[in-house]
Design an enzyme around this catalytic site. Structure first.
Site, PDB file in Angstrom:
ATOM      1  N   ASP A 276      28.346 -30.382  -4.622  1.00  0.00           N
ATOM      2  CA  ASP A 276      28.348 -31.224  -3.441  1.00  0.00           C
ATOM      3  C   ASP A 276      29.658 -32.008  -3.311  1.00  0.00           C
ATOM      4  O   ASP A 276      30.144 -32.600  -4.281  1.00  0.00           O
ATOM      5  CB  ASP A 276      27.174 -32.201  -3.522  1.00  0.00           C
ATOM      6  CG  ASP A 276      27.097 -33.134  -2.334  1.00  0.00           C
ATOM      7  OD1 ASP A 276      26.857 -32.642  -1.220  1.00  0.00           O
ATOM      8  OD2 ASP A 276      27.289 -34.349  -2.519  1.00  0.00           O
TER       9      ASP A 276
ATOM     10  N   VAL B  19      33.007 -32.005  -3.227  1.00  0.00           N
ATOM     11  CA  VAL B  19      33.956 -32.103  -4.343  1.00  0.00           C
ATOM     12  C   VAL B  19      35.205 -32.904  -3.980  1.00  0.00           C
ATOM     13  O   VAL B  19      35.951 -33.326  -4.868  1.00  0.00           O
ATOM     14  CB  VAL B  19      34.358 -30.707  -4.866  1.00  0.00           C
ATOM     15  CG1 VAL B  19      33.139 -29.965  -5.391  1.00  0.00           C
ATOM     16  CG2 VAL B  19      35.077 -29.891  -3.792  1.00  0.00           C
TER      17      VAL B  19
ATOM     18  N   GLU C  52      31.407 -27.438  -1.913  1.00  0.00           N
ATOM     19  CA  GLU C  52      31.436 -28.011  -0.579  1.00  0.00           C
ATOM     20  C   GLU C  52      32.622 -28.970  -0.553  1.00  0.00           C
ATOM     21  O   GLU C  52      32.751 -29.831  -1.426  1.00  0.00           O
ATOM     22  CB  GLU C  52      30.165 -28.790  -0.255  1.00  0.00           C
ATOM     23  CG  GLU C  52      30.192 -29.344   1.162  1.00  0.00           C
ATOM     24  CD  GLU C  52      29.423 -30.651   1.329  1.00  0.00           C
ATOM     25  OE1 GLU C  52      29.216 -31.057   2.484  1.00  0.00           O
ATOM     26  OE2 GLU C  52      29.051 -31.272   0.323  1.00  0.00           O
TER      27      GLU C  52
END
Length: 624
Positions: free
Chosen positions: A272, A274, A309
C-alpha cells in the site's frame, strides 16, 4: 567480504511467539531497546511469568515449555506496562486484549501441487472480506470461489486483514501487522481460504500496509522508536526506515512479509502507498524487501510477486536493481483509471484535474502512464517517468477499486454514474488493454450497493476526528449531499455486495459479457502475454473512436471503441503489418449482452468502413 545470503542472515531476526513441537515450547522474541526488563506473562489458570534475556540490538528472548498453541500471553515492560505482543499472530479479543500463540506447523494443507501463476496470467478481483459475503468471514468466501473461477478470475486481492480495532474497517487502520483479524476468522480461517483458492486454481494477493499504522491500539512507541519525526505523513509521524534504530523496524516489516508468504502461502503482496515509505538510505527498504523475498523463493521453491501502489508514476519501483530500480514486479497505474473515469463521467475536479482528453486514452492504452515526464495541472509540476523499457505485465489497471469508489463521498460505483452500454465499453478498455486487469468486487454485474468508508473505533474523540477528516477530504470535489457516518454500522451494512445478478437479467447479461471478455483474454494468443510495443492505439479524426490493435502474435485482434453518445462510422487502418481479412468475434451491442443489436458483415477488409452504435466495443480477429 560477506556474501549476499550471509548478509541477509546477519540482519534477519524472527520476532513474536514461535511455537515449535520439536522444541516442545514457544520461543518469545521482542524488540524493546528502551526497556530495562521484559517479561512474558502467560495467561494460564495459574499465571506464569517468563523473564526474557536481553540480547544485542535491543532484542529480548526466551523459550518457555509452558506455552503452546493457543496460549494467551502479554508482555510486561519494566514491571509496569502490560501490552499485547507487537508481532502477535492472533488477537482473539481485539487490539487491546492478550495475544495468542499460533502453531503454523499443524495446518493440513492440500495444495502441495499448487504453483503460483506468472504475473501475465493474473486477472485480479479485489475484494473486502467483511462486505464480500453476508457473514463477512474468510470461510464464507470459500463457497463463492467457484463463481469467481467461472467468471474467469485467476487471482483474488484481499484488502488488509491485519488486526484493526473493532470488527468493521477497510483494514488500513491496522495496528498489529502480524495478527489476522479475529472477526474475519483469524489465522485458521485465512489458511482455509488460501488453501481453497489454490484448489480452485486461484492465486491470492494480500494487501499489506507498511507506510503507517492506525491510531487505536497502536502501542509500538512503548517498545521502541518505530516512528521518526524526520518526515510527516497524512497519518502523522512516519515509520522509521532510515533513522536511528531503523534496522529493527525494517526487520519487523520484512519478517511480516515473509510470514504471509511462508506461513499462509500467500502468492503476492500488494504494498500500500509505497510513496509514503520514507527511506533516504543507500539501500531502500523496498529493494531490501524484494531481496529477502527472492531468498525465500529459493528456500521454499515457490515464486512470489510484489506489487506496489504508488502515487509517483516512478518506474524505479519496478526497474531491476542493475538499472537503479528496486526490483518489484509490478505497480498500479492510477493514470489509466483517471483517464477512463473522466472520459466516461465528465468529472474533472480534485485529482482528476488534467485528465479527460480523448488523446490521453490512446496513450495510456499502450504506455500505462499519462504523466511520464509531463507537466501536471493538478500537481503544478512536471511529473512521472517513461515506461518505454517496462513490460506490459508490470502494470495493473482498473476502472474501479476500493479507493476510487470508497473515497467518493457517497461511495458510488461506476454503475451509478454511467449507463449500461458505457459499463460494457469500460470493461472492454480494461480487459483488452495489454496490462494486468483488475476488477473490484461486484463490478462485473454492475453492483448497485455503494462501497462506503467505515470504521468501528472505541474512542469518541477519534471517531469525531475521522468524521471531520472525511468532510475535509471532499472539499475539492463538487459532490452533493451529506457524507455517511463512518462509525455507523448501517454504513458498513450498506456496503455489502448483493449478488443481485442472480435475479436481475440486465446484470446477468453484463456479467456474461465480462465472462466472455475474460475468456478471450485467456484464449487469444494476441492477448495472453501482450507486448505493449506491438500494441497500437490511435483515435479517428473526430476523436470519437479508439482503434486498438494487438499484434503480439497472430491471429491479431483489432478492437474498436466508440467513445461517443452517437453512432459513428470509422475506417479500418490500411497500414497494419498483417495480412488477411477481419472477422467480428464480439460486439457489445449484441442482444446477447443486452444491446440493441447491430448488423455486421461476416468479414471485413483493410480500409473497410465500420458503423458502431453509441458507447460500444467491437472486436475483430484476423483471418488467415
Amino acid at each position: 567480504m560477506l556474501s549476499k545470503i550471509t548478509f541477509f542472515m546477519a540482519i534477519q531476526r524472527e520476532i513474536g511467539a514461535h511455537y515449535s513441537p520439536e522444541k516442545e515450547g514457544t520461543v518469545f522474541t521482542v524488540w524493546a531497546p528502551k526497556a530495562k526488563q521484559v517479561d512474558v506473562l502467560l495467561h494460564k489458570p495459574e499465571p506464569i511469568r517468563v523473564p526474557l534475556q536481553q540480547e544485542a540490538m535491543g532484542y529480548w528472548t526466551a523459550l518457555s515449555e509452558f506455552a503452546n498453541s493457543g496460549t494467551r500471553y502479554t508482555l510486561i515492560l519494566d514491571e509496569e506496562t502490560e501490552r499485547p505482543d507487537p508481532a502477535s499472530h492472533f488477537q482473539p479479543d481485539g487490539v487491546h486484549g492478550s495475544s495468542a500463540v499460533v502453531d503454523h506447523t499443524s495446518f493440513a494443507w492440500s495444495d502441495k501441487n499448487w504453483k503460483n501463476l506468472p504475473l501475465h496470467e493474473y486477472i485480479i478481483y479485489e475484494l473486502h472480506v467483511g462486505t464480500f459475503t453476508p457473514e463477512g468471514t474468510f470461510e464464507s468466501m470459500i463457497e463463492r470461489l467457484p463463481e469467481l473461477k467461472d467468471l474467469g478470475i485467476t487471482a483474488i486481492e484481499i484488502m488488509p486483514v491485519a488486526q484493526f480495532p473493532g470488527n468493521r474497517n477497510w483494514g488500513y487502520d491496522g495496528v498489529l501487522p502480524f495478527a489476522v483479524q479475529n472477526s474475519y476468522g483469524g489465522p485458521e480461517g485465512l489458511k482455509k481460504l488460501v488453501n481453497a483458492c489454490h484448489e480452485q486454481g486461484i492465486a491470492v494477493v494480500l494487501d499489506v500496509v507498511y507506510n503507517h499504522m492506525g491510531p487505536e491500539g497502536n502501542y509500538l512507541n512503548d517498545f521502541g522508536p518505530y516512528f521518526t519525526d524526520k518526515y510527516k505523513t497524512p497519518w502523522g509521524s512516519a515509520l522509521n526506515f532510515d533513522d536511528n534504530h531503523s534496522d529493527a523496524v525494517r526487520n519487523y516489516f520484512i519478517q511480516n512479509a515473509l510470514m504471509w508468504l511462508r506461513d499462509y502461502r500467500i502468492d503476492a503482496l500488494r504494498l500500500d502507498a509505497v510513496h509514503a515509505i520514507y527511506d533516504m538510505g543507500a539501500r531502500h527498504f523496498l529493494q531490501e524487501l524484494q531481496e529477502h523475498v527472492q531468498e525465500l523463493e529459493q528456500q521454499v521453491g515457490r515464486d512470489f510477486i510484489l506489487i506496489a501502489e504508488s502515487d509517483l508514476n516512478d518506474v524505479r519501483l519496478i526497474n531491476p536493481v542493475e538499472r537503479g530500480g528496486y526490483g518489484l514486479d509490478a505497480q498500479w497505474s492510477d493514470d489509466f483509471h483517471h483517464v477512463v473515469h473522466t472520459l466516461v463521467t465528465g468529472e474533472q475536479e480534485g485529482y482528476y484535474v488534467g485528465f479527460g482528453k480523448p488523446e490521453q486514452l490512446a496513450k495510456v492504452m499502450t504506455k500505462a502512464f499519462m504523466y511520464d515526464g509531463l507537466y501536471s495541472e493538478h500537481r503544478h509540476r512536471t511529473f512521472g517517468s517513461s515506461t518505454e523499457h517496462n513490460r506490459a505485465e508490470q502494470f495493473v489497471v482498473c476502472s474501479q477499486n476500493h479507493d476510487q469508489v470508497g473515497n467518493r463521498m457517497l461511495g458510488e460505483r461506476l454503475s451509478d454514474l454511467v449507463d449500461f452500454e458505457t459499463l460494457k465499453l469500460v470493461a472492454g478498455l480494461v480487459i483488452l488493454s495489454p496490462f494486468v486487469p483488475m476488477l473490484f468486487m461486484g463490478e462485473e454485474y454492475g453492483e448497485k450497493n455503494p462501497f462506503l468508508y467505515f470504521v468501528s473505533h472505541g474512542d469518541e474523540e477519534l471517531i469525531e476526528a475521522v468524521r471531520k477528516g472525511r468532510r475535509e477530504e471532499f472539499k475539492s470535489f463538487a459532490w452533493q449531499g451529506e457524507a455517511p457516518d463512518p462509525q455507523s454500522e448501517d454504513t458498513f451494512n450498506r456496503s455489502k455486495i448483493s449478488r443481485s445478478y442472480t435475479s436481475d437479467t440486465r446484470q446477468n447479461q453484463l456479467r456474461e459479457f465480462y465472462k466472455r471478455l475474460l475468456q478471450l483474454r485467456k484464449t487469444s494468443v494476441a492477448l495472453q502475454r501482450p507486448d505493449k510495443d506491438k500494441v497500437s492505439a490511435r483515435l479517428d479524426a473526430q476523436e470519437t473512436v479508439l482503434h486498438l490493435v494487438h499484434q503480439t502474435k497472430e491471429p491479431n485482434l483489432y478492437c474498436l471503441f466508440n467513445l461517443s453518445d452517437a453512432e459513428q462510422s470509422t475506417t479500418l487502418s490500411p497500414a497494419l503489418e498483417t495480412s488477411g481479412s477481419w472477422k467480428p468475434i464480439l460486439h457489445s451491442a449484441s442482444t446477447a449482452w443486452g444491446g440493441a443489436n447491430a448488423n455486421l458483415p461476416e468479414t471485413m477488409e483493410h480500409q473497410s468502413e465500420v458503423t458502431l452504435p453509441p458507447k460500444s466495443v467491437l472486436i475483430l480477429q484476423q483471418q488467415q
